[in-house]
Design a protein around this motif. Structure first.
Motif, short mmCIF file in Angstrom:
data_model
loop_
_atom_site.label_atom_id
_atom_site.label_comp_id
_atom_site.label_asym_id
_atom_site.label_seq_id
_atom_site.Cartn_x
_atom_site.Cartn_y
_atom_site.Cartn_z
N LEU A 24 0.76 -1.23 0.08
CA LEU A 24 -0.17 0.18 0.12
C LEU A 24 0.86 1.17 0.05
O LEU A 24 1.66 1.31 0.97
N THR A 25 0.71 2.11 -1.06
CA THR A 25 1.38 3.42 -0.97
C THR A 25 0.62 4.56 -0.76
O THR A 25 -0.57 4.54 -1.28
N PHE A 26 0.83 5.33 0.25
CA PHE A 26 0.16 6.61 0.59
C PHE A 26 0.37 7.76 0.02
O PHE A 26 1.33 8.20 -0.48
N ALA A 27 -0.84 8.33 -0.46
CA ALA A 27 -0.66 9.74 -1.19
C ALA A 27 -0.43 10.75 -0.09
O ALA A 27 -0.85 10.73 0.89
N PRO A 28 -0.15 12.03 -0.41
CA PRO A 28 -0.02 13.15 0.53
C PRO A 28 -1.23 13.41 1.07
O PRO A 28 -1.40 14.06 2.20
N GLU A 29 -2.24 13.60 0.04
CA GLU A 29 -3.67 13.99 0.48
C GLU A 29 -4.59 12.92 0.69
O GLU A 29 -4.48 11.79 -0.07
N PRO A 30 -5.33 12.86 1.66
CA PRO A 30 -6.32 11.67 1.99
C PRO A 30 -7.39 11.28 0.90
O PRO A 30 -8.04 12.70 0.33
N ASN A 31 -7.68 10.44 0.40
CA ASN A 31 -8.70 10.00 -0.58
C ASN A 31 -9.76 9.10 0.08
O ASN A 31 -9.64 7.84 0.21
N LEU A 32 -10.94 9.40 0.64
CA LEU A 32 -11.69 8.78 1.74
C LEU A 32 -12.32 7.67 0.63
O LEU A 32 -12.62 6.51 1.33
N GLU A 33 -12.56 8.16 -0.36
CA GLU A 33 -13.26 6.90 -1.31
C GLU A 33 -12.32 5.65 -1.64
O GLU A 33 -13.03 4.46 -1.35
N VAL A 34 -10.99 6.01 -1.70
CA VAL A 34 -10.21 4.68 -1.94
C VAL A 34 -9.95 4.20 -0.56
O VAL A 34 -9.92 2.78 -0.63
N ALA A 35 -9.84 4.82 0.61
CA ALA A 35 -9.63 4.30 1.97
C ALA A 35 -10.69 3.29 2.18
O ALA A 35 -10.72 2.33 2.71
N GLU A 36 -12.03 3.84 1.90
CA GLU A 36 -13.17 2.78 2.27
C GLU A 36 -13.04 1.63 1.28
O GLU A 36 -13.54 0.61 1.69
N PHE A 37 -12.88 1.83 -0.04
CA PHE A 37 -12.63 0.51 -0.90
C PHE A 37 -11.45 -0.27 -0.35
O PHE A 37 -11.82 -1.37 -0.44
N ILE A 38 -10.59 0.18 0.18
CA ILE A 38 -9.18 -0.73 0.72
C ILE A 38 -9.90 -1.18 1.98
O ILE A 38 -9.37 -2.45 2.23
N LYS A 39 -10.40 -0.62 2.78
CA LYS A 39 -10.85 -1.23 3.96
C LYS A 39 -12.10 -2.30 3.77
O LYS A 39 -11.67 -3.61 4.44
N LYS A 40 -12.86 -2.05 2.79
CA LYS A 40 -13.82 -3.18 2.46
C LYS A 40 -12.94 -4.56 1.84
O LYS A 40 -13.39 -5.78 2.27
N THR A 41 -12.16 -4.22 1.04
CA THR A 41 -11.37 -5.20 0.42
C THR A 41 -10.56 -6.13 1.38
O THR A 41 -10.62 -7.14 1.47
#
Length: 51
Positions: A24-41
């Motif tokens: 997992l590579t983190f971006a400088p700015e949060p992306n809540l949509e992607v975070a939710e997708f990763i969490k569910k996955t």
């Protein structure tokens, strides 16, 4: 170039899920949509029964 590699190492997390390496590579700015997708996955991958 070496500086970019160091930044990438600082902003990444390596996990093994179902015997597969996942980085997992983190971006400088949060992306809540992607975070939710990763969490569910991740949750669904842990809930799948191993045969």
């Amino acid at each position: 170039m070496n500086e970019k590699n160091n930044d990438l190492k600082k902003n990444s997390l390596k996990l093994t899920i179902n015997d597969k390496l996942v980085t997992l590579t983190f971006a400088p700015e949060p992306n809540l949509e992607v975070a939710e997708f990763i969490k569910k996955t991740l949750i669904s991958s842990f809930s799948i029964k191993k045969d």
